[in-house]
Design an enzyme around this catalytic site. Structure first.
Site, PDB file in Angstrom:
ATOM      1  N   TYR A  79     -16.206  -9.025   9.923  1.00 33.35           N
ATOM      2  CA  TYR A  79     -15.996  -8.120  11.066  1.00 33.35           C
ATOM      3  C   TYR A  79     -14.528  -8.148  11.449  1.00 33.35           C
ATOM      4  O   TYR A  79     -13.897  -9.222  11.457  1.00 33.35           O
ATOM      5  CB  TYR A  79     -16.843  -8.566  12.269  1.00 33.35           C
ATOM      6  N   GLU A  81     -13.100  -5.734  14.143  1.00 31.37           N
ATOM      7  CA  GLU A  81     -12.828  -4.691  15.155  1.00 31.37           C
ATOM      8  C   GLU A  81     -11.472  -4.933  15.796  1.00 31.37           C
ATOM      9  O   GLU A  81     -11.044  -6.077  15.972  1.00 31.37           O
ATOM     10  CB  GLU A  81     -13.923  -4.693  16.217  1.00 31.37           C
ATOM     11  N   ASP A 256      -6.221  19.002   9.172  1.00 29.55           N
ATOM     12  CA  ASP A 256      -7.206  18.274   8.373  1.00 29.55           C
ATOM     13  C   ASP A 256      -6.897  18.599   6.909  1.00 29.55           C
ATOM     14  O   ASP A 256      -7.209  19.687   6.424  1.00 29.55           O
ATOM     15  CB  ASP A 256      -8.605  18.736   8.778  1.00 29.55           C
ATOM     16  N   THR A 285      -9.613  12.738   4.188  1.00 24.99           N
ATOM     17  CA  THR A 285     -10.482  11.783   3.510  1.00 24.99           C
ATOM     18  C   THR A 285      -9.644  11.188   2.377  1.00 24.99           C
ATOM     19  O   THR A 285      -8.571  11.703   2.049  1.00 24.99           O
ATOM     20  CB  THR A 285     -11.735  12.456   2.911  1.00 24.99           C
ATOM     21  N   LYS A 288     -11.255  12.717  -2.110  1.00 24.69           N
ATOM     22  CA  LYS A 288     -11.309  14.040  -2.750  1.00 24.69           C
ATOM     23  C   LYS A 288     -10.150  14.138  -3.749  1.00 24.69           C
ATOM     24  O   LYS A 288     -10.092  13.344  -4.680  1.00 24.69           O
ATOM     25  CB  LYS A 288     -11.266  15.134  -1.678  1.00 24.69           C
ATOM     26  N   ARG A 294     -14.409   6.346  -1.009  1.00 24.19           N
ATOM     27  CA  ARG A 294     -14.970   7.213   0.036  1.00 24.19           C
ATOM     28  C   ARG A 294     -14.513   6.703   1.402  1.00 24.19           C
ATOM     29  O   ARG A 294     -14.799   5.565   1.774  1.00 24.19           O
ATOM     30  CB  ARG A 294     -16.492   7.135  -0.090  1.00 24.19           C
TER      31      ARG A 294
END
Ligand code: DSN
Length: 491
Positions: A79, A81, A256, A285, A288, A294
């Site tokens: 973790y 965060e 974007d 992203t 692509k 991903r």
């Protein structure tokens, strides 16, 4: 990773370490098999299926074995965060190393002042961007006006007033049927529930973006945010012009670039076509045309970087450290000269695909392309997008149906097929191969008849002439064999 810019063939990423990668995958599959053999079998089958199909989905690619292998580690167990050096958990020193390296590669690759590599997807990246803009432009000035430093200091009444203000802002984005994306303010997505949204379209005669219409809509609507970028528009955008429009009305420009980030990274889109220096905030992203794992990413100008940095826990769950590590590896690959060769081939191949359709009299939205995708209007074959997509799949060609501007068949059945070149270019396909792909697609669609029966499913039903699927499968197999996926990788 190497590439020969002179020959028509691109070197496959990872070919140089294929033997080592084969050993790694064989060992991994053996381990998985000992626990859940059906997952090992499905993993093997997925590779076989990907190797055996003509993948033309514009948003997909094939990441290198180095990128894929990086995701399978114990970083998944941690973790983390918060952000680099400011975590809500102890023991994040190695995650800090990984996140810092990924962000450094991103900043260098895109010449961006700031990079945030935590978003898990494109939707997440856009949400981080939206809330960073709202925090900077709505929340911060309201707090200052009320003499408060933190939202927790506000009275119930003041907090309610601020919440209403945050939820009452305007966003202008490209319409879906012109190629925009659901996350750019459309009702089925959270962005449409957060913002009052208005869309700009494209010129009904040419299909090209009409900047004067965008400017007019911006002047009338006065949005807080203008979103540029697309997932199905086959042309380039002048981001300097979009920034001028945003500046004139006091809007923040968010771009974007998820679809074309690889073309920006590979220096095919430069100057006014490179969004990063012009946008206040750029999202993407990583999987692509950029050919990474991903995930998502946000690049920002300094005035928004503090707010972007609070993406987790503002809208994101704990960062996927194993994916951030893979982003670092993919971005390191994209900084190699070979990636620029790859990106140029993606654009050249899209041009060859478009030319292949045009010379065979197939209709294209905007009459062609100058990016990585082609939008084929299948009404020229008397079909819906749904019928065309299914018939092509029968012949081993993987595409997706897509709306065309003012689509008579709506967003479900559609009238278009979207085709992209990033994945097959990674396999080594060149311009002649893409001309052959256009020929095969036209062969399938010319031999597909729409359903003669009326009724609800008539827009989905079709008949493919006998022998077509077999003929096209055989021709595709020749192209695929000549351009193997992960050459030398043997399980
Ligand atoms: N799913 C991506 C695409 O296909 O364009 C974007 O959401």
């Amino acid at each position: 990773m190497t590439a020969d810019p002179v020959t028509s063939k691109a070197a496959a990423p990872g070919a140089e370490y294929a033997e080592t990668a084969s050993a790694a995958y064989r060992a991994a599959l053996q381990v998985i098999e000992s626990v859940e053999p059906r997952i090992a079998a499905a993993t093997r089958k997925e590779l076989a299926d990907q190797r055996d199909s003509l993948k033309l989905i514009a948003s997909e690619n094939y990441a290198s074995p180095a990128v894929l292998l990086t995701m399978g580690t114990w970083f998944s167990d941690k973790y983390a965060e918060g952000t680099i050096g400011h975590r809500f958990y102890a023991g994040c020193q190695n995650v800090d190393t990984v996140e810092s390296l990924a962000a450094e590669h991103a900043r260098e690759l895109f010449s961006a002042p700031y990079a945030y590599v935590q978003p898990h997807s494109g939707i997440d990246a856009n949400l981080v961007a939206f809330w960073a803009i709202l925090a900077t432009r709505v929340e911060a000035p309201s707090l200052a006006e009320l003499g408060a430093k933190h939202v927790n200091e506000l009275s119930e009444n003041d907090w309610e007033t601020l919440r209403n203000k945050l939820g009452n802002q305007r966003l202008l984005g490209m319409s879906l049927d012109a190629g925009g994306h659901l996350t750019h303010g459309f009702r089925p997505n959270i962005s449409g529930k957060m913002f009052h949204q208005r869309s700009y379209g494209t010129d009904p005669d040419t299909g090209f973006l009409d900047y004067s219409a965008v400017a007019e809509a911006a002047r009338e609507f006065k949005p807080l945010i203008i979103v540029a970028g697309y997932s199905a528009y086959p042309r380039r955008v002048n981001f300097a012009t979009m920034r001028e429009i945003a500046d004139e009305v006091g809007a923040t420009l968010m771009v974007d670039m998820a679809h074309f980030a690889g073309l920006v990274a590979g220096k095919v889109f430069t100057g006014e076509e490179d969004p990063v220096p012009h946008a206040h905030v750029t999202t993407t992203t990583t999987h692509k045309s950029l050919r990474g794992p991903r995930g998502g990413m946000v690049l920002a100008q300094p005035e928004f970087s503090d707010a972007v940095d609070k993406g987790c826990p503002m809208v994101l769950g704990g960062p996927l450290s194993h994916v951030m590590a893979a982003k670092a590896v993919a971005l390191a690959e994209a900084r190699q000269p070979a990636f620029q060769v790859y990106a140029q081939r993606v654009a050249d191949n899209a041009q060859a695909l478009a030319d292949g359709f045009l010379k065979r009299d197939a209709g294209l939205v905007t009459g062609g392309t100058d990016n990585h995708l082609v939008l084929l209007d299948v009404t020229s074959f008397g079909l819906t997008g749904r019928q065309a997509e299914s018939a092509l799949l029968d012949a081993g060609i993987v595409t997706n149906r897509n709306s065309v501007p003012a689509d008579p068949n709506g967003a479900w059945y559609t009238s278009g097929i979207r085709l992209g070149t990033p994945a097959l270019t990674t396999r080594g396909f060149g311009v002649d191969d893409f001309d052959r792909v256009a020929e095969l697609i036209v062969d399938v669609l010319s031999n597909t008849q729409p359903s003669a029966t009326a009724g609800k499913l008539s827009k989905a039903k079709y008949t493919l002439a006998d022998g077509t699927a077999e003929r096209v499968h055989a021709a595709s197999a020749e192209l695929l064999d000549a351009n193997p996926l992960y050459p030398g990788l043997q399980l």
